[in-house]
Design a protein around this motif. Structure first.
Motif, mmCIF file in Angstrom:
data_model
loop_
_atom_site.group_PDB
_atom_site.id
_atom_site.type_symbol
_atom_site.label_atom_id
_atom_site.label_comp_id
_atom_site.label_asym_id
_atom_site.label_seq_id
_atom_site.Cartn_x
_atom_site.Cartn_y
_atom_site.Cartn_z
ATOM 1 N N THR A 1 12.353 -9.536 44.111
ATOM 2 C CA THR A 1 11.036 -8.938 44.315
ATOM 3 C C THR A 1 9.968 -9.773 43.608
ATOM 4 O OG1 THR A 1 11.402 -7.510 42.401
ATOM 5 C CG2 THR A 1 11.937 -6.602 44.569
ATOM 6 N N ALA A 2 10.333 -11.010 43.242
ATOM 7 C CA ALA A 2 9.367 -11.894 42.592
ATOM 8 C C ALA A 2 8.201 -12.156 43.541
ATOM 9 C CB ALA A 2 10.028 -13.209 42.206
ATOM 10 N N PRO A 3 6.975 -12.093 43.031
ATOM 11 C CA PRO A 3 5.804 -12.327 43.888
ATOM 12 C C PRO A 3 5.858 -13.706 44.525
ATOM 13 C CG PRO A 3 5.147 -11.430 41.763
ATOM 14 C CD PRO A 3 6.596 -11.782 41.643
ATOM 15 N N ARG A 4 5.563 -13.765 45.801
ATOM 16 C CA ARG A 4 5.522 -15.042 46.502
ATOM 17 C C ARG A 4 4.519 -14.941 47.637
ATOM 18 N NH1 ARG A 4 9.993 -17.301 47.349
ATOM 19 N NH2 ARG A 4 11.131 -16.153 45.758
ATOM 20 N N GLY A 5 4.155 -16.103 48.179
ATOM 21 C CA GLY A 5 3.204 -16.137 49.278
ATOM 22 C C GLY A 5 1.791 -16.380 48.782
ATOM 23 N N THR A 6 0.818 -16.071 49.628
ATOM 24 C CA THR A 6 -0.598 -16.260 49.310
ATOM 25 C C THR A 6 -1.254 -14.918 49.008
ATOM 26 O OG1 THR A 6 -0.737 -18.191 50.758
ATOM 27 C CG2 THR A 6 -2.809 -17.142 50.147
ATOM 28 N N LEU A 7 -1.919 -14.840 47.873
ATOM 29 C CA LEU A 7 -2.651 -13.636 47.482
ATOM 30 C C LEU A 7 -4.135 -13.906 47.685
ATOM 31 C CD1 LEU A 7 -2.544 -10.801 46.100
ATOM 32 C CD2 LEU A 7 -2.867 -11.998 43.929
ATOM 33 N N ARG A 8 -4.786 -13.081 48.489
ATOM 34 C CA ARG A 8 -6.212 -13.274 48.782
ATOM 35 C C ARG A 8 -7.032 -12.274 47.967
ATOM 36 N NH1 ARG A 8 -8.530 -13.092 53.802
ATOM 37 N NH2 ARG A 8 -9.674 -14.995 53.328
ATOM 38 N N VAL A 9 -7.922 -12.817 47.118
ATOM 39 C CA VAL A 9 -8.703 -11.995 46.194
ATOM 40 C C VAL A 9 -10.180 -12.318 46.362
ATOM 41 C CG1 VAL A 9 -9.123 -11.426 43.766
ATOM 42 C CG2 VAL A 9 -6.801 -11.972 44.530
ATOM 43 N N THR A 10 -11.019 -11.290 46.392
ATOM 44 C CA THR A 10 -12.469 -11.479 46.362
ATOM 45 C C THR A 10 -12.996 -10.847 45.078
ATOM 46 O OG1 THR A 10 -14.579 -11.009 47.472
ATOM 47 C CG2 THR A 10 -12.837 -9.393 47.762
ATOM 48 N N ALA A 11 -13.975 -11.514 44.445
ATOM 49 C CA ALA A 11 -14.505 -11.043 43.173
ATOM 50 C C ALA A 11 -15.972 -11.442 43.047
ATOM 51 C CB ALA A 11 -13.697 -11.631 42.006
ATOM 52 N N PRO A 12 -16.741 -10.707 42.224
ATOM 53 C CA PRO A 12 -18.129 -11.122 41.961
ATOM 54 C C PRO A 12 -18.151 -12.530 41.374
ATOM 55 C CG PRO A 12 -17.716 -8.903 41.122
ATOM 56 C CD PRO A 12 -16.391 -9.461 41.515
ATOM 57 N N ALA A 13 -19.127 -13.331 41.796
ATOM 58 C CA ALA A 13 -19.144 -14.747 41.435
ATOM 59 C C ALA A 13 -19.136 -14.969 39.922
ATOM 60 C CB ALA A 13 -20.357 -15.424 42.071
ATOM 61 N N SER A 14 -20.013 -14.287 39.198
ATOM 62 C CA SER A 14 -20.125 -14.530 37.753
ATOM 63 C C SER A 14 -18.872 -14.083 37.030
ATOM 64 C CB SER A 14 -21.345 -13.788 37.183
ATOM 65 O OG SER A 14 -22.529 -14.248 37.790
ATOM 66 N N PHE A 15 -18.402 -12.881 37.309
ATOM 67 C CA PHE A 15 -17.224 -12.371 36.604
ATOM 68 C C PHE A 15 -15.991 -13.217 36.932
ATOM 69 C CE2 PHE A 15 -13.491 -9.749 35.942
ATOM 70 C CZ PHE A 15 -13.729 -9.247 34.668
ATOM 71 N N GLY A 16 -15.852 -13.571 38.195
ATOM 72 C CA GLY A 16 -14.703 -14.378 38.596
ATOM 73 C C GLY A 16 -14.682 -15.724 37.904
ATOM 74 N N ARG A 17 -15.834 -16.376 37.868
ATOM 75 C CA ARG A 17 -15.908 -17.706 37.246
ATOM 76 C C ARG A 17 -15.674 -17.627 35.742
ATOM 77 N NH1 ARG A 17 -19.535 -20.448 34.649
ATOM 78 N NH2 ARG A 17 -21.136 -18.860 34.915
ATOM 79 N N MET A 18 -16.222 -16.598 35.088
ATOM 80 C CA MET A 18 -16.142 -16.501 33.632
ATOM 81 C C MET A 18 -14.817 -15.940 33.126
ATOM 82 S SD MET A 18 -19.966 -15.167 32.534
ATOM 83 C CE MET A 18 -19.539 -15.189 30.792
ATOM 84 N N HIS A 19 -14.200 -15.010 33.908
ATOM 85 C CA HIS A 19 -13.076 -14.262 33.332
ATOM 86 C C HIS A 19 -11.793 -14.257 34.164
ATOM 87 C CE1 HIS A 19 -15.680 -12.921 30.125
ATOM 88 N NE2 HIS A 19 -16.572 -12.521 31.021
ATOM 89 N N LEU A 20 -11.851 -14.663 35.424
ATOM 90 C CA LEU A 20 -10.615 -14.780 36.199
ATOM 91 C C LEU A 20 -10.093 -16.221 36.165
ATOM 92 C CD1 LEU A 20 -11.339 -12.594 39.381
ATOM 93 C CD2 LEU A 20 -10.169 -11.925 37.275
ATOM 94 N N LEU A 21 -10.990 -17.168 36.426
ATOM 95 C CA LEU A 21 -10.571 -18.571 36.512
ATOM 96 C C LEU A 21 -9.909 -19.108 35.231
ATOM 97 C CD1 LEU A 21 -13.422 -20.269 38.582
ATOM 98 C CD2 LEU A 21 -11.028 -20.014 39.227
ATOM 99 N N PRO A 22 -10.466 -18.825 34.026
ATOM 100 C CA PRO A 22 -9.869 -19.431 32.827
ATOM 101 C C PRO A 22 -8.409 -19.051 32.591
ATOM 102 C CG PRO A 22 -12.068 -18.612 32.350
ATOM 103 C CD PRO A 22 -11.702 -18.083 33.705
#
Length: 306
Positions: A87-108
């Motif tokens: 049941t290990a995660p595999r494949g492509t996960l498609r995520v949408t996020a607010p630009a500022s929050f995504g850049r500052m806190h998801l990407l790092p």
């Protein structure tokens, strides 16, 4: 009934695109289309409406979907019971996020996330526009407002604390407001859609509509304008914490907190709640942020954090 056909159908219910659903399962568009045709033929009903742009589920397809998901979940449980499969995660996960929050806190922290789940890849779309999760074929939407949509499930990832800020230069030139009402005598920077600031006071909730030289639709632009001395502004602590630590912004009106029932939410379709990759992403970031995320800790703990 072919299990691979069911997997394709369940994925198609999210992406609304036969080519994309097939690609995620390693199938060509022609083979994917043939698989759906065989599934429909075996059931004796039409499950999807096909158009040149996208596909949508028929009434029979909508009725069949939860049963298909249940069958796939049962198969995984059966395989796991004898130590087979993964049941290990595999494949492509498609995520949408607010630009500022995504850049500052998801990407790092994506490097750590993908290192933990090496069979997973991410399609990350950063936009301040609210996109339709299902129509856009996304697995997860990160939002700072919980949507009242019964077809979606919301999981709280982190608090979204908001405060009133000003730059030291502004305060030196114009002074510090003594009360929320005093904001009407100050220059303020407004965010579109957030022009009314509501404060929690001993006398109850107080609504103020401050004005000033700038109104913008971008949170980072509002923060940067505030830091440059253009006026007083509302700031989410996840956006302004570095500026506070560096002394470029100062919190004002500490004794008059804003009324804001806000948080960072992960929204996902009820049809995706069994997907290991969806659960993996949400669990990872809920743990990463925690109930007191790094941006709300003392300034000494904030320096050096990505």
């Amino acid at each position: 009934m072919n299990i691979e056909h069911l997997k394709l159908f369940v994925r198609l219910a999210v992406t609304h695109n036969i080519s994309q659903a097939g690609q995620e399962l390693g199938l060509s568009p022609a083979v994917a289309s043939a698989h759906i045709g065989k599934l429909e033929e075996g059931l004796g009903v039409r499950l999807v409406h096909r158009t040149t742009r996208k596909v949508s589920l028929t009434q029979e397809g909508e009725a069949f979907l939860p049963h298909a998901e249940e069958v796939l979940a049962s198969v995984e449980m059966a395989r796991a019971s004898v130590g087979a499969g993964s049941t290990a995660p595999r494949g492509t996960l498609r995520v949408t996020a607010p630009a500022s929050f995504g850049r500052m806190h998801l990407l790092p922290s994506l490097k750590a996330f993908l290192a933990r789940y090496p069979h997973l890849s991410l399609d990350l779309r950063l936009s301040d526009s609210i996109v339709d999760l299902v129509e856009g074929g996304f697995d997860i939407a990160i939002r700072n407002a919980e949507l009242k949509d019964s077809s979606l499930i919301a999981r709280r990832l982190a608090p979204d604390k908001r405060i009133i800020c000003a730059s030291p230069d502004y305060l030196q030139q114009f002074g510090e407001p003594d009360s929320p009402q005093d904001l009407l005598n100050h220059r303020c920077v407004n965010l579109l859609g957030l022009e009314t600031w509501v404060f929690d006071t001993p006398a109850g909730h107080l609504s103020i509509r401050p004005s000033g030289p700038l109104r913008t639709d971008n949170g980072e632009a509002m923060r940067d304008a505030c830091a440059s001395g253009l006026g007083i502004a509302i700031g989410s602590t996840w956006s302004v914490y570095r500026h506070l630590a560096r002394g470029e912004l100062v919190q004002v009106l500490k004794d008059s907190p804003l009324v804001a029932e806000t948080a960072i939410w992960a929204m996902y379709s009820s049809a995706r709640q069994l997907a290991p990759k969806v659960r993996a992403f949400i669990d990872f970031y809920a743990e990463h942020f925690g109930e007191q995320p790094y941006w709300d800790r003392q300034p000494s703990a904030q320096h050096g954090h990505p």
